[in-house]
Write a protein that holds these residues in place. Structure first.
Motif, short mmCIF file in Angstrom:
data_model
loop_
_atom_site.label_atom_id
_atom_site.label_comp_id
_atom_site.label_asym_id
_atom_site.label_seq_id
_atom_site.Cartn_x
_atom_site.Cartn_y
_atom_site.Cartn_z
N ARG A 1 28.68 62.06 28.90
CA ARG A 1 30.09 61.70 28.86
C ARG A 1 30.24 60.23 29.19
O ARG A 1 29.61 59.71 30.10
CB ARG A 1 30.87 62.54 29.88
N GLU A 2 31.07 59.58 28.41
CA GLU A 2 31.28 58.16 28.66
C GLU A 2 32.21 58.01 29.84
O GLU A 2 33.40 58.32 29.76
CB GLU A 2 31.85 57.49 27.42
N GLY A 3 31.65 57.58 30.94
CA GLY A 3 32.45 57.49 32.15
C GLY A 3 33.33 56.25 32.17
O GLY A 3 33.29 55.42 31.28
N GLY A 4 34.13 56.13 33.20
CA GLY A 4 34.96 54.94 33.35
C GLY A 4 36.22 55.00 32.53
O GLY A 4 36.38 55.89 31.70
N PRO A 5 37.09 54.07 32.76
CA PRO A 5 38.35 54.06 32.02
C PRO A 5 38.11 53.63 30.56
O PRO A 5 37.13 52.97 30.25
CB PRO A 5 39.18 53.02 32.77
N GLY A 6 39.06 54.00 29.70
CA GLY A 6 38.95 53.66 28.29
C GLY A 6 39.28 52.19 28.08
O GLY A 6 39.50 51.45 29.03
N PRO A 7 39.29 51.75 26.83
CA PRO A 7 39.61 50.35 26.59
C PRO A 7 41.01 50.00 27.07
O PRO A 7 41.89 50.85 27.15
CB PRO A 7 39.49 50.22 25.06
N ASP A 8 41.16 48.72 27.32
CA ASP A 8 42.39 48.28 27.98
C ASP A 8 43.65 48.38 27.09
O ASP A 8 44.77 48.44 27.59
CB ASP A 8 42.20 46.84 28.46
N ASP A 9 43.43 48.39 25.78
CA ASP A 9 44.57 48.33 24.86
C ASP A 9 45.32 49.66 24.79
O ASP A 9 45.16 50.45 23.85
CB ASP A 9 44.12 47.92 23.46
N ALA A 10 46.12 49.89 25.82
CA ALA A 10 46.87 51.15 25.89
C ALA A 10 48.16 51.04 25.09
O ALA A 10 49.25 51.26 25.60
CB ALA A 10 47.16 51.49 27.35
N LEU A 11 48.00 50.66 23.85
CA LEU A 11 49.18 50.52 23.00
C LEU A 11 49.70 51.91 22.64
O LEU A 11 48.92 52.86 22.52
CB LEU A 11 48.80 49.77 21.72
N GLN A 12 50.97 51.93 22.40
CA GLN A 12 51.60 53.22 22.11
C GLN A 12 51.09 53.80 20.79
O GLN A 12 50.89 55.00 20.69
CB GLN A 12 53.11 53.04 22.04
N ALA A 13 50.89 52.91 19.83
CA ALA A 13 50.43 53.38 18.52
C ALA A 13 49.07 54.05 18.64
O ALA A 13 48.83 55.08 18.01
CB ALA A 13 50.33 52.21 17.58
N LYS A 14 48.24 53.48 19.47
CA LYS A 14 46.90 54.02 19.64
C LYS A 14 46.98 55.39 20.33
O LYS A 14 46.23 56.31 19.99
CB LYS A 14 46.07 53.06 20.47
N GLN A 15 47.88 55.50 21.27
CA GLN A 15 48.05 56.78 21.97
C GLN A 15 48.54 57.86 21.01
O GLN A 15 48.07 58.99 21.04
CB GLN A 15 49.03 56.61 23.13
N ALA A 16 49.49 57.44 20.17
CA ALA A 16 50.02 58.40 19.21
C ALA A 16 48.93 58.85 18.25
O ALA A 16 48.81 60.03 17.91
CB ALA A 16 51.17 57.77 18.43
N ARG A 17 48.10 57.89 17.86
CA ARG A 17 46.98 58.20 16.97
C ARG A 17 46.02 59.18 17.64
O ARG A 17 45.54 60.12 17.02
CB ARG A 17 46.26 56.90 16.63
N ALA A 18 45.81 58.93 18.92
CA ALA A 18 44.91 59.81 19.68
C ALA A 18 45.49 61.22 19.76
O ALA A 18 44.75 62.21 19.68
CB ALA A 18 44.68 59.25 21.07
N THR A 19 46.83 61.31 19.90
CA THR A 19 47.46 62.62 19.97
C THR A 19 47.26 63.37 18.66
O THR A 19 46.89 64.56 18.66
CB THR A 19 48.99 62.46 20.24
N VAL A 20 47.49 62.66 17.56
CA VAL A 20 47.31 63.30 16.25
C VAL A 20 45.84 63.71 16.08
O VAL A 20 45.54 64.81 15.61
CB VAL A 20 47.74 62.33 15.12
N MET A 21 44.97 62.83 16.50
CA MET A 21 43.54 63.11 16.36
C MET A 21 43.14 64.36 17.15
O MET A 21 42.40 65.20 16.66
CB MET A 21 42.76 61.89 16.87
#
Lengths: 221, 170
Positions: free
Chosen positions: B87-107
């Motif tokens: 498992r890739e530990g640690g926090p994710g990349p810093d770019d917590a943009l909303q679009a990216k989050q939405a993409r992650a939700t769809v994914m």
């Protein structure tokens, strides 16, 4: 037939994701280099495979004919049975006293007839588990090793992928996986290299390559 | 210098799309480059069968679908390897943009849909490929494509509701 429209919620959810995100230039360059490497490799493999096909067919034919001939000759010629054969398949014909008076061999047939098939089966099993490396497999890994030495890690990965495709459980899996770790590390894909190294460690806990990985790790630090 | 041949040229033109398709089909980030290479090899082999009067992207998507399916079958066989994944530990990349989050939700929601149905849904509802072409690219009857789409949409809605519910939990 007509496609039913998307529900408004799904439409709202999916609409922002319809565009294609451009790739990072480094990723694109790497992917194209790998494609080019795969292409040259495929072409090379096709040449290697096409050439000896007829030679292999002729050789196989000769071996088959020779084998069939030898088998037939054995049956026709018959010849005087050796002492061991006499014990395995005793006949009603009178035997030479020297052979008959040999007690240890006389007891052998009963045990031999029971054990031989089992032993044969065991030999077959082990031979599939540890496949001996073929020339093609060796050549492929030699190429990968040379690529790693030259520092052409992208091409090395392409060769490794080709090896996986052609010799998934070949005789040189350990070497291949070690080269994969080195190539990934060489490309700066450290996370993947660490992951590959961990998998390698679990799969080959006594490998001599493990010390190399440790040295690489120390060098990274 | 990359030698110009039609397959490599087409691949070069559509490289972003190839990665995009592989991502939507659920390929893991660490596998995408390997899969893209496999896709190129498969594309090169199947190129003589490609009808150049048809658009390339649905064809590429079909090849991507087959490559990902094969990868999944392999992964299923290699149980020991799958369980070894770190498992890739640690926090994710810093770019917590909303679009990216939405993409992650769809994914995440898409991940809950079986690959066969997800491929149809992604092709039609995200790539906006007509259903006839979807059926051709995936080598399935048109009726099957429609029924998969219908089911996939229901599953996506359910998955979104579920992931939304999970996300809202404290």
């Amino acid at each position: 037939m007509k496609t039913p429209p998307l529900s408004p919620e799904l439409e709202a959810l999916l609409a922002p994701h319809r565009g294609i995100l451009p790739l990072a230039p480094s990723v694109e360059a790497r992917a194209l280099a790998r494609a080019a490497a795969a292409e040259s490799l495929e072409a090379g493999a096709a040449r290697v495979i096409a050439r000896p096909l007829w030679a292999f067919a002729v050789a196989a034919g000769i071996v088959l004919v020779a084998g069939a001939g030898a088998y037939a000759a054995r049956g026709w010629i018959g010849g005087p049975p050796s002492p061991r054969q006499v014990h395995v398949a005793p006949s009603s014909a009178p035997r030479a006293p020297a052979v008959v008076s040999d007690p240890p061999e006389a007891e052998a047939p009963a045990t031999m007839t029971q054990e031989t098939p089992r032993r044969r089966r065991m030999v077959r099993k082990t031979s599939t588990a540890t496949a001996a490396p073929t020339n093609a497999e060796l050549q492929l890994l030699r190429d990968a090793r040379q690529d790693v030495t030259r520092g052409d890690f992208a091409r090395a990965l392409a060769v490794i992928a080709e090896h996986v495709r052609r010799f998934r459980n070949g005789g040189l899996v350990e070497e291949r996986e070690a080269l994969r770790v080195k190539s990934l590390a060489g490309l700066g894909r450290h996370e993947e290299a660490h992951r590959a190294a961990a998998q390698f460690h679990a799969r080959f806990p006594h490998s001599v390559f493990l010390s190399t990985f440790e040295r690489m790790n120390e060098a990274d630090r | 210098m990359i030698r110009k041949d039609p397959v490599l040229e087409a691949y070069q033109q559509e490289i972003s799309y190839v990665f995009h398709a592989l991502r939507w089909l659920g390929a893991r980030p660490q596998e995408i480059e390997d899969l893209a290479q496999e896709l190129f090899i498969a594309l090169r082999r199947s190129w003589p069968h490609f009808d150049s009067s048809r658009p390339l992207r649905p064809y590429l998507f079909g090849v991507a679908f087959r490559v990902v399916s094969m990868q999944r079958r392999k992964r299923k066989r290699e149980v020991t390897f799958a369980s070894l994944e770190i498992r890739e530990g640690g926090p994710g990349p810093d770019d917590a943009l909303q679009a990216k989050q939405a993409r992650a939700t769809v994914m995440r929601a898409l991940e809950r849909i079986p690959l066969r149905r997800r491929a149809v849904l992604v092709m039609h509802d995200l790539e906006e490929v007509p259903m006839k072409q979807v059926a051709v690219a995936l080598s399935i009857p048109l009726f099957t494509a429609y029924s998969r789409l219908r089911k996939a949409r229901k599953e996506l809605e359910a998955a979104i509701r579920r992931t939304g519910g999970e996300a809202s939990k404290p």
